[in-house]
Motif scaffolding. Structure first.
Motif, short mmCIF file in Angstrom:
data_model
loop_
_atom_site.label_atom_id
_atom_site.label_comp_id
_atom_site.label_asym_id
_atom_site.label_seq_id
_atom_site.Cartn_x
_atom_site.Cartn_y
_atom_site.Cartn_z
N GLU A 175 -65.48 70.74 -66.66
CA GLU A 175 -66.23 71.39 -67.75
C GLU A 175 -67.71 71.20 -67.53
O GLU A 175 -68.50 71.17 -68.46
CB GLU A 175 -65.80 70.82 -69.10
N SER A 197 -63.07 66.80 -72.37
CA SER A 197 -62.72 67.22 -73.72
C SER A 197 -61.25 67.65 -73.63
O SER A 197 -60.75 67.88 -72.54
CB SER A 197 -63.59 68.38 -74.20
N GLN A 199 -59.99 70.34 -73.92
CA GLN A 199 -60.04 71.80 -73.89
C GLN A 199 -58.72 72.46 -73.47
O GLN A 199 -58.16 73.27 -74.20
CB GLN A 199 -61.17 72.25 -72.96
N LYS A 202 -55.70 71.63 -75.81
CA LYS A 202 -55.62 72.32 -77.11
C LYS A 202 -55.23 73.77 -76.90
O LYS A 202 -54.52 74.35 -77.74
CB LYS A 202 -56.89 72.14 -77.92
N ARG A 221 -67.79 61.77 -70.34
CA ARG A 221 -68.58 62.51 -69.36
C ARG A 221 -69.53 61.54 -68.68
O ARG A 221 -70.32 60.85 -69.35
CB ARG A 221 -69.35 63.66 -70.02
N GLN A 235 -65.57 63.98 -80.69
CA GLN A 235 -65.73 65.36 -81.15
C GLN A 235 -64.69 65.67 -82.23
O GLN A 235 -63.55 65.24 -82.13
CB GLN A 235 -65.50 66.34 -80.01
N ASP A 237 -62.53 68.31 -82.80
CA ASP A 237 -62.10 69.34 -81.86
C ASP A 237 -61.02 70.17 -82.54
O ASP A 237 -60.06 69.61 -83.06
CB ASP A 237 -61.54 68.63 -80.62
N ASN A 460 -68.06 76.68 -70.93
CA ASN A 460 -66.94 76.31 -70.08
C ASN A 460 -66.23 77.58 -69.61
O ASN A 460 -66.46 78.66 -70.16
CB ASN A 460 -66.01 75.30 -70.77
N GLY A 496 -70.01 73.63 -80.33
CA GLY A 496 -69.90 74.90 -79.62
C GLY A 496 -68.44 75.24 -79.41
O GLY A 496 -67.58 74.36 -79.35
N GLY A 497 -68.18 76.54 -79.34
CA GLY A 497 -66.80 76.95 -79.11
C GLY A 497 -66.77 78.41 -78.73
O GLY A 497 -67.81 79.06 -78.61
N SER A 498 -65.55 78.90 -78.55
CA SER A 498 -65.43 80.28 -78.11
C SER A 498 -64.03 80.81 -78.36
O SER A 498 -63.09 80.05 -78.62
CB SER A 498 -65.74 80.40 -76.62
N ARG A 500 -61.03 82.39 -76.36
CA ARG A 500 -60.66 82.14 -74.96
C ARG A 500 -60.02 83.37 -74.31
O ARG A 500 -59.58 84.30 -74.99
CB ARG A 500 -59.67 80.98 -74.86
N GLY A 541 -61.53 78.33 -80.52
CA GLY A 541 -61.77 77.07 -81.23
C GLY A 541 -63.20 76.62 -81.10
O GLY A 541 -64.09 77.40 -80.71
N ILE A 542 -63.39 75.37 -81.38
CA ILE A 542 -64.74 74.81 -81.36
C ILE A 542 -64.63 73.29 -81.31
O ILE A 542 -63.58 72.73 -81.63
CB ILE A 542 -65.53 75.24 -82.62
N ALA A 543 -65.70 72.65 -80.89
CA ALA A 543 -65.79 71.19 -81.01
C ALA A 543 -67.19 70.86 -81.49
O ALA A 543 -68.17 71.47 -81.05
CB ALA A 543 -65.53 70.53 -79.66
N1 ASP Z 1 -64.36 71.96 -75.20
C1 ASP Z 1 -65.62 72.48 -75.60
C2 ASP Z 1 -66.68 71.39 -75.51
O1 ASP Z 1 -66.35 70.23 -75.44
C3 ASP Z 1 -65.63 72.99 -77.00
C4 ASP Z 1 -64.82 74.22 -77.20
O2 ASP Z 1 -65.10 75.23 -76.55
O3 ASP Z 1 -63.93 74.18 -78.06
O4 ASP Z 1 -67.86 71.66 -75.56
#
Ligand code: ASP
Length: 607
Positions: A175, A197, A199, A202, A221, A235, A237, A460, A496-498, A500, A541-543
């Motif tokens: 990531e 994460s 990611q 989930k 990280r 996070q 998440d 990501n 941030g999130g998106s 997918r 989703g988002i975190a």
């Molecule tokens: N996994 C992403 C991050 O840690 C967050 C996400 O896109 O849900 O930034």
């Protein structure tokens, strides 16, 4: 229980009651035969009086007490004599007349005092974190953190989310950061990676049909640390199925709005609904993708006006780049030394130079300014009329200082963005009691990395392009916009999130553009790509960063203030002394040999 009440819970209504308290000696004072202590536990402070006339035995114990000793006291709650009440203490109307006292444990003289606010070296604080955490400020942060997290859990539970734990020992989840690795004993030479994460996990839970997942997830990280970064952090998440951007953003916005109103009602939300900024706009108006929206001081483009001046720097920049600037209100009086400092600052941020134009404070308006009332580092190459036109465009008035940078657009934006943030703080334009949440959207899906000759994802690689831009991936990938949303607050990225890619082909296409060939895609992302072929629902989703959020809610300037046991800037745990060398036996079990010069925690030369 060794106590009947919390020290901080006693009020005038308790007068006459016999209570037993237990806690730490916060402060001790001897006064004309009486000994007073402030006894502290998590609930607060209570004043205990040792009077030889009430109990000579207790009084003798009281006399031996020292700071941070742990004691149990039994006695009657009494109203303090008139005139001795302390309105600053919640328990200030009462005191406990000690009938008996037992020392439960002694304490060495602590390396710093819990009852003082004097600054203490952070290394000492971290080494003795169990004492540091006794301080009111740290306790307040820990309590607020608990309440914020509990609020989020309850909020999500009420909306049908399930909290599901995902593994910590996992395979590398690329990531964008470096992984922490854990050697496997059972498979010598193989390693787990700690998740950057959850990611992919989930997303797999969405394929598994759970529809609404969340987790207070620990992420790892191995990056260079800053004030708002730690190697492990937490996070909030979440991931949802059958949603679009607006659904995730709406939910998260509601969560944060309610959270602020409930947990920190003394703070003001700048705007609800949260303002939305285009990434491009954010960069061009604030020079940052996470601008502090508590103050304006926006960056203005004056390239058109600069082009026609006789100032070579402006003319050249206007050919191939931009001339932009900000207005520092009321700073026309800055000395040469002060403007030189600003020049050094923007140079450090990648700008070639800085043009400063001071507009003397006069009674009249901009129009009334004469050449003599303007001090410009561009000398006479920019005429008074040109300066007035620029100042007018930038919204400046007499008394202000114009700060201008000329050069390529991206560098100019970035340098002015940093300057804006620094000046905003210096001029105290950012109200500390305000939380300015906002969203940044319309990020590019991919960025070109010329040195690696490939595309990369700014966030990501799992983010989907917006629908109408999908065909661009075959024609002009750099123009495709992402279904990405970043939550910002007071100059920080809060989350941030998106949405997918939920189909294998779409996900593979992006990974291929990022330079992963078929074998690498299978090796690194096989588990996700495979799952996308078994009925993966649309999902997103988002975190959000919990440590950072608590930092913003408490007004702290460092996330270490919001974490019970944080690491230092060098990633060290000063309390446990980690990282640390391990025994030869442990290394053998893991089939690991450590290079000689790096033994015993020594750094190799030059590192
Ligand atoms: N996994 C992403 C991050 O840690 C967050 C996400 O896109 O849900 O930034």
């Amino acid at each position: 229980m060794l106590k009947t009440h919390g020290c901080g819970d006693l009020r005038a209504a308790h007068a006459g009651e016999k209570v037993t308290l237990a806690g730490w000696v916060h402060r001790r004072r001897d006064h004309g035969g009486l000994t007073f202590i402030d006894l502290r536990d998590r609930s607060g402070l209570a004043q205990v009086v040792f009077n030889p006339a009430t109990s000579s035995v207790a009084h003798a114990v009281g006399h031996t007490l020292r700071g941070e000793w742990v004691v149990q006291v039994t006695g009657e709650v009494a109203r303090r004599p008139q005139g001795t009440e302390n309105a600053k203490m919640p328990t200030g109307e009462v005191e406990i007349i000690a009938g008996s006292a037992t020392v439960l444990n002694e304490s060495k003289t602590p390396p710093f005092y819990v009852n003082e606010d004097a600054p203490v070296d952070e290394a000492v604080r971290l080494q003795y974190r169990y004492i540091d955490l006794r301080k009111e400020r740290m306790q307040r942060n820990m309590i607020l953190r608990h309440r914020a997290v509990k609020f989020m859990r309850d909020f999500l539970d009420a909306r049908g989310f399930l909290e599901i734990e995902t593994p910590i020992l996992i395979k590398s989840t690329p990531e964008g950061a470096r992984d922490f690795l854990v050697p496997s004993r059972l498979q010598p030479g193989s390693f787990y990676a700690l998740p950057q994460s959850p990611q992919q996990l989930k997303q797999l839970l969405m394929v598994a049909g759970y529809e609404r997942y969340f987790q207070m997830a620990r992420c790892f990280r191995d990056e260079d640390l800053r004030a708002d970064r730690q190697p492990e952090f937490t996070q909030m998440d979440l991931e949802m199925s059958f949603v679009e951007m607006a659904d995730v953003m709406g939910l998260v916005e509601e969560m944060h709005t309610e959270l602020v109103r409930k947990i920190v009602p003394e703070k003001r939300l700048l705007a609800t609904p949260f303002p939305r900024l285009d990434y491009k706009d954010a960069m061009s108006r604030y020079g940052s993708d996470k601008p502090d929206l508590r103050f304006g001081m926006e960056i203005t483009d004056i390239t058109g006006l600069a082009r026609t001046t006789q100032f070579q720097v402006f003319k050249a920049a206007a050919q191939s780049g931009v001339v932009k600037g900000i207005v520092a209100p009321g700073c026309a009086g800055y000395s040469r030394k002060q403007t030189d400092e600003l020049l050094e600052f923007v140079r450090g941020k990648g700008a070639k130079g800085l043009v400063t134009i001071a507009l003397e404070k006069i009674a009249g308006s901009l129009e009334a300014l004469t050449q003599e009332q303007v001090r410009s580092s561009a000398g006479r190459h920019v005429t008074i009329d040109e300066i007035k036109a620029m100042a007018g465009r930038m919204g400046a008035t007499p008394g202000d200082l114009l700060l201008l940078v000329a050069g390529p657009e991206a560098e100019t934006n970035a340098a002015l963005g940093s300057l804006r943030q620094m000046m905003g703080e210096r001029l105290k334009l950012a109200d500390p009691s305000v939380l300015a949440f906002g969203w940044v959207v319309n990020f590019p899906l991919l960025e070109w990395r010329p040195e690696e000759n490939r595309w990369d994802s700014p966030h990501n690689p799992f983010c989907a392009p917006i629908d109408q831009d999908t065909p661009l991936l075959d024609m002009d990938p750099g123009r495709a916009m992402a279904k990405q949303y970043d939550l910002i607050c007071n100059g920080y990225e809060a989350g941030g999130g998106s949405i997918r890619n939920h189909k294998r082909a779409a996900q593979e296409k992006i990974l291929a553009l990022m330079g992963h060939d078929a074998a690498a895609r299978e090796e690194q992302f096989g588990q996700l790509l495979g799952a996308l072929e078994y009925g993966a629902p649309p999902h997103g989703g988002i975190a959000t960063g919990i440590d950072r959020l608590v930092m913003l809610l408490t007004g702290e300037e460092n996330i270490r203030q919001t974490i019970a046991f944080p690491k230092t800037q060098n990633g060290a745990d000063l309390l446990f002394g980690a990282p640390a060398p391990v025994s030869e036996k442990q290394l053998q079990e893991l089939s690991i040999t450590v290079k000689e010069q790096q033994r015993s925690g020594e750094r190799p030369a030059g590192a």
